[in-house]
Design a protein around this motif. Structure first.
Motif, short mmCIF file in Angstrom:
data_model
loop_
_atom_site.label_atom_id
_atom_site.label_comp_id
_atom_site.label_asym_id
_atom_site.label_seq_id
_atom_site.Cartn_x
_atom_site.Cartn_y
_atom_site.Cartn_z
N ASN A 93 0.85 -1.22 0.00
CA ASN A 93 0.06 0.04 0.06
C ASN A 93 0.76 1.01 0.14
O ASN A 93 0.40 2.32 0.40
N GLN A 94 2.05 1.10 -0.38
CA GLN A 94 2.98 2.02 -0.23
C GLN A 94 3.89 2.03 -1.52
O GLN A 94 4.52 1.17 -1.62
N ALA A 95 4.03 3.53 -2.16
CA ALA A 95 4.87 3.56 -3.31
C ALA A 95 6.35 3.66 -2.70
O ALA A 95 6.51 4.47 -1.57
N LEU A 96 7.32 3.18 -3.26
CA LEU A 96 8.73 3.24 -3.10
C LEU A 96 9.41 3.96 -3.99
O LEU A 96 9.43 3.73 -5.21
N PHE A 97 10.16 5.33 -3.74
CA PHE A 97 10.73 6.07 -4.65
C PHE A 97 12.11 5.86 -4.44
O PHE A 97 12.63 6.15 -3.48
N GLY A 98 12.95 5.80 -5.63
CA GLY A 98 14.25 6.28 -5.69
C GLY A 98 14.79 7.63 -5.83
O GLY A 98 13.96 8.30 -6.18
N ILE A 99 15.85 7.89 -5.35
CA ILE A 99 16.28 9.34 -5.40
C ILE A 99 17.66 9.58 -6.24
O ILE A 99 18.51 8.74 -5.91
N VAL A 100 17.49 10.39 -7.04
CA VAL A 100 18.81 10.59 -8.05
C VAL A 100 19.59 11.64 -7.40
O VAL A 100 19.10 12.84 -7.00
N GLN A 101 20.95 11.80 -7.34
CA GLN A 101 21.66 12.65 -6.84
C GLN A 101 22.69 12.79 -8.16
O GLN A 101 22.56 12.48 -9.09
N GLY A 102 23.63 13.73 -7.61
CA GLY A 102 24.74 13.95 -8.86
C GLY A 102 24.91 15.60 -8.95
O GLY A 102 25.61 15.76 -9.89
#
Length: 168
Positions: A41-50
């Motif tokens: 019931n929960q979306a998991l988001f990746g995080i872009v750095q750089g």
């Protein structure tokens, strides 16, 4: 409901070593998050750095996309870069993110920045800026915030509540 992976954010002007370390550390934590996340019931988001370096943004974006998250955040911005630099790096970075998944810029809160990045294909934003910068008698832009009950309001809004502009 959305959960964000842990990320390692460094200053926008950090040297190459630190930018690479942030990307590698964030990718490491992303892999762990993918393994242990079990809430359907929960979306998991990746995080872009750089930072502002296109090569690093591409590397980080591709590593996140390869892990197949429910959505993708672009982190490490709103840390002092110019409006033009921010728009440029977001435009570059979104080319590597799927069109069919939400795109989110973290930490951005100024109106022009939001308008700029909506036109670059960003779907969501958050901002700690008002909370971090506001408080008793501390200015946010040209406004001053004051408590009223258990909430914080600008003085102009508080005036409207008290004097009513013809509402009472």
């Amino acid at each position: 409901d959305i959960a964000m992976i842990f990320d390692y954010v460094v200053d926008i002007d950090a040297n190459n070593y630190l930018q690479n370390e942030a990307i590698q550390t964030t990718e490491h934590w992303a892999k762990i998050a993918k393994q242990v996340h079990n809430n359907n019931n929960q979306a998991l988001f990746g995080i872009v750095q750089g930072g502002l370096v296109e090569e690093y943004r591409e590397k980080s974006a591709l590593s996140m996309v390869n892990l197949d998250f429910d959505g993708y955040a672009i982190g490490g911005l709103a840390l002092g870069e110019s409006r033009e630099d921010r728009k440029s790096i977001v435009n570059f970075t979104t080319d590597f993110l799927p069109l069919d998944k939400p795109r989110y810029v973290m930490g951005l809160g100024d109106t022009l920045g939001l308008i700029d990045l909506i036109s670059e294909g960003i779907d969501m934003f958050d901002c700690v800026w008002p909370a971090a910068r506001s408080g008793p008698e501390r200015p946010v832009g040209n406004k001053v915030w004051e408590p009223l009950g258990n909430r914080w309001y600008t003085l102009s809004y508080r005036h409207l509540l008290v004097h009513g502009a013809g509402l009472w």
